[in-house]
Design an enzyme around this catalytic site. Structure first.
Site, PDB file in Angstrom:
ATOM      1  N   CYS A   1      98.904  -1.961 -78.382  1.00  0.00           N
ATOM      2  CA  CYS A   1      99.291  -1.000 -79.420  1.00  0.00           C
ATOM      3  C   CYS A   1     100.805  -0.860 -79.517  1.00  0.00           C
ATOM      4  CB  CYS A   1      98.661   0.356 -79.117  1.00  0.00           C
ATOM      5  SG  CYS A   1      99.087   1.652 -80.295  1.00  0.00           S
TER       6      CYS A   1
ATOM      7  N   CYS B   1     101.677  -5.315 -85.132  1.00  0.00           N
ATOM      8  CA  CYS B   1     100.641  -5.147 -84.105  1.00  0.00           C
ATOM      9  C   CYS B   1      99.456  -6.055 -84.405  1.00  0.00           C
ATOM     10  CB  CYS B   1     100.186  -3.684 -84.064  1.00  0.00           C
ATOM     11  SG  CYS B   1      98.895  -3.356 -82.836  1.00  0.00           S
TER      12      CYS B   1
ATOM     13  N   GLU C   1     101.474  33.800 -82.672  1.00  0.00           N
ATOM     14  CA  GLU C   1     100.600  32.627 -82.596  1.00  0.00           C
ATOM     15  C   GLU C   1      99.163  33.111 -82.402  1.00  0.00           C
ATOM     16  OE1 GLU C   1      98.457  29.431 -82.197  1.00  0.00           O
ATOM     17  OE2 GLU C   1     100.580  29.199 -82.764  1.00  0.00           O
TER      18      GLU C   1
ATOM     19  N   CYS D   1      96.535   2.861 -87.676  1.00  0.00           N
ATOM     20  CA  CYS D   1      97.649   2.748 -88.629  1.00  0.00           C
ATOM     21  C   CYS D   1      97.105   2.263 -89.967  1.00  0.00           C
ATOM     22  CB  CYS D   1      98.703   1.755 -88.125  1.00  0.00           C
ATOM     23  SG  CYS D   1      99.517   2.230 -86.589  1.00  0.00           S
TER      24      CYS D   1
ATOM     25  N   ASP E   1     105.638  27.340 -89.110  1.00  0.00           N
ATOM     26  CA  ASP E   1     105.134  25.974 -88.890  1.00  0.00           C
ATOM     27  C   ASP E   1     103.614  26.017 -88.889  1.00  0.00           C
ATOM     28  OD1 ASP E   1     104.702  23.356 -88.191  1.00  0.00           O
ATOM     29  OD2 ASP E   1     105.467  23.529 -86.150  1.00  0.00           O
TER      30      ASP E   1
ATOM     31  N   CYS F   1     103.264  19.933 -92.343  1.00  0.00           N
ATOM     32  CA  CYS F   1     102.639  18.619 -92.160  1.00  0.00           C
ATOM     33  C   CYS F   1     101.776  18.260 -93.358  1.00  0.00           C
ATOM     34  CB  CYS F   1     101.819  18.591 -90.871  1.00  0.00           C
ATOM     35  SG  CYS F   1     100.499  19.822 -90.814  1.00  0.00           S
TER      36      CYS F   1
ATOM     37  N   CYS G   1      91.965  -2.124 -86.352  1.00  0.00           N
ATOM     38  CA  CYS G   1      92.125  -0.758 -85.845  1.00  0.00           C
ATOM     39  C   CYS G   1      92.410   0.215 -86.987  1.00  0.00           C
ATOM     40  CB  CYS G   1      93.266  -0.725 -84.826  1.00  0.00           C
ATOM     41  SG  CYS G   1      93.707   0.931 -84.256  1.00  0.00           S
TER      42      CYS G   1
ATOM     43  N   GLN H   1     104.455  18.350 -80.788  1.00  0.00           N
ATOM     44  CA  GLN H   1     104.939  17.404 -81.784  1.00  0.00           C
ATOM     45  C   GLN H   1     104.667  15.977 -81.300  1.00  0.00           C
ATOM     46  OE1 GLN H   1     105.966  18.199 -84.744  1.00  0.00           O
ATOM     47  NE2 GLN H   1     106.134  20.416 -84.459  1.00  0.00           N
TER      48      GLN H   1
END
Length: 407
Positions: A141, A58, A288, A67, A336, A362, A64, A241
Site C-alpha cells: 500500500c 500502487c 464535545e 483509493c 469542526d 470534511c 483495492c 486527523q
C-alpha cells in the site's frame, strides 16, 4: 460496445458520460468503448486518454477500494478538489479567496480500519474492493505510513483467534508515539480464554494498547498523541486527523484565523486537537458530545504546563447547541463538525455576537449550506484552504475563515 465521451468527474470520483452514465477509473475528456446498463459503464477500454492520466503508483489500485483516483495526476486532483468546493459554494451563491491547497504526501496515513477474516488456510487482511465484499490484501500500500503497515500481521493474528469464518472483524489501527493502538469490533464475544490470548498477542506484537469491542484488554504503554506540544492519551477508536501533515496545516490555519483572541469556544472539540494548542495563548472552552474524549482532553490539560484555562463540557451539540447568551463571553469560535455539518449550532452562532469563526469541514456540501447561513446573518466568508489528507480519494476537507462584517 459503444463509444462514450467522459465529460466530468462526479463527487465520488467516477467519470460521467452523458446520461448520466457513471464510469469508474476514467477522467474528463477521455473517449472510451464500453457497455452501458443505462446507469453505469462496464468493460471500459480507454480509446483516447486524458493528458492528466498517469500510471497508478500502487500495484493494488485496480483491485483495492481504498483509493479512487490514483490514475489522475496530482495537478488534476488539486484543481478538481478545489473545484468541488467552488461548485458547492456557487450552488449557494457564495465565493471566497482560496489559499494554496495542502496535500499530504504518499505513505502518510496514520490511521486506518482494516477488514480481517479467517480462511481455510489462515487469515486475510486488507480493504474491500470497490462496491464489493471481496477482501483485497495490500502488502505494498502506497497510502499508509510505513509504521502503520506493521498493523497488517497484527490484524491477521487477531482474525485467527477472534473472528468467525462467517464474518470479518474490523481492526482500527492508529499510530501513537508509543506504538500501535488497536481497537477491534465485530469479533467473538469476550470470555476468559479469549482475553488471555488477546493479552498475549498484545505482548507478542509490542502493542501500545489493544481494545476489543470497547473493552480495553491491555495497555502496555500509554498510546500518546501530540496536539501541538501537548500530550494526549486518546480513548480507543477516538477521532484523529488522518495525517500529521494535515493536522499541522489545519491547526496553523485555525491559529491564524482566531489571531489574538483571548476567549475561544471550540465546538466538536474531540480530544483537543485545536483546543489544547490554542490554550497556549487563550482561555478555551471545549465542547464535545463524547464524554470519553472530553475526559482525555481534560486529563491532558491538567498534566501540561504553560497552558491557560481550558474548561469543558460533554454536550450533544446537535440537540443542545450553545445558545447566543452562552456565547457572549467568547471573541472567537472554532467548529469542526462531522460530515452532516452543524445546522443547529450554526443557527445559534449566526445569532450571536461572535466576531470570528474558524470552520473546519470534511464535507463541502454541508459546509456551503452552513456558510450561506452565516453570510445571511452578517458574516463574510473571507478565505479558505482545501486540505487533502485523503490522497487519491474523492474526500475533500477544508478550513475557512468567517469574519462578522461591521454593522
Amino acid at each position: 460496445m459503444d463509444t462514450f465521451q467522459i465529460t466530468r468527474l462526479g463527487h465520488h470520483g467516477d467519470g460521467i458520460a452523458e446520461g448520466p452514465l457513471f464510469a469508474p477509473l476514467t477522467l474528463p475528456g477521455e473517449v472510451v468503448h464500453a457497455q452501458s446498463d443505462g446507469k453505469h459503464l462496464s468493460d471500459i477500454r480507454i480509446v483516447e486518454p486524458s493528458s492528466s492520466r498517469v500510471s497508478p503508483p500502487c500495484r493494488h489500485f485496480k483491485s483495492c477500494g481504498g483509493c479512487q483516483l490514483q490514475h489522475a495526476s496530482d495537478e488534476f486532483l488539486a484543481e478538481w478538489k478545489q473545484d468541488v468546493v467552488k461548485a458547492a459554494l456557487a450552488a449557494n451563491g457564495l465565493e471566497a479567496e482560496f489559499l494554496p491547497i495542502a496535500v499530504s504526501p504518499p505513505r502518510s496515513r496514520r490511521r486506518a480500519t482494516f477488514a480481517a477474516r479467517r480462511t481455510k488456510k489462515g487469515a486475510m487482511v486488507g480493504f474491500h474492493a470497490r462496491a464489493s465484499d471481496v477482501l483485497v490484501e495490500i502488502p505494498d500500500c502506497q497510502l499508509l505510513h510505513p509504521d502503520l503497515m506493521s498493523a497488517l500481521p497484527v490484524a491477521k493474528a487477531l482474525a485467527l483467534i477472534g473472528a468467525s469464518r462467517k464474518h470479518s472483524i474490523s481492526v482500527a489501527a492508529t499510530l501513537s508515539r508509543s506504538g500501535l493502538d488497536i481497537s477491534v469490533t465485530n469479533g467473538k464475544p469476550l470470555n476468559g480464554p479469549l482475553r488471555l490470548e488477546l493479552a498475549r498477542l498484545a505482548e507478542r506484537y509490542d502493542l501500545a494498547r489493544l481494545a476489543w469491542d470497547d473493552e480495553v484488554i491491555a495497555t502496555r504503554l500509554p498510546p500518546e498523541q501530540i496536539f501541538g506540544e501537548v500530550s494526549v492519551i486518546t480513548p480507543p477508536g477516538a477521532f484523529l486527523q488522518a495525517t500529521q501533515e494535515g493536522e499541522n496545516v489545519l491547526r496553523e490555519d485555525v491559529r491564524r484565523i482566531v489571531g489574538p483572541s483571548t476567549q475561544i469556544v471550540d465546538l466538536f472539540a474531540g480530544c483537543g486537537t485545536f483546543a489544547l494548542p490554542l490554550a497556549r495563548n487563550a482561555m478555551v472552552h471545549a465542547v464535545e458530545g463524547d464524554a470519553a474524549m472530553i475526559a482525555a482532553l481534560d486529563a491532558a490539560w491538567r498534566k501540561a504546563s504553560g497552558l491557560k484555562a481550558v474548561t469543558h463540557e460533554a454536550r450533544d451539540l446537535f440537540r443542545r447547541p450553545l445558545m447566543p447568551d452562552e456565547l457572549t463571553r467568547f471573541d472567537a469560535a472554532v467548529i469542526d463538525p462531522p460530515r452532516a455539518g452543524a445546522s443547529a449550532q450554526i443557527n445559534e452562532l449566526a445569532k450571536s455576537d461572535i466576531p470570528l469563526i474558524a470552520y473546519v469541514s470534511c464535507n463541502p456540501v454541508s459546509f456551503a449550506r452552513d456558510a450561506r447561513n452565516l453570510v445571511d446573518n452578517g458574516f463574510e466568508l473571507v478565505r479558505l484552504r482545501v486540505v487533502d489528507q485523503f490522497r487519491w480519494s474523492a474526500h475533500v476537507e477544508l478550513v475557512a475563515e468567517f469574519v462578522r462584517a461591521p454593522a
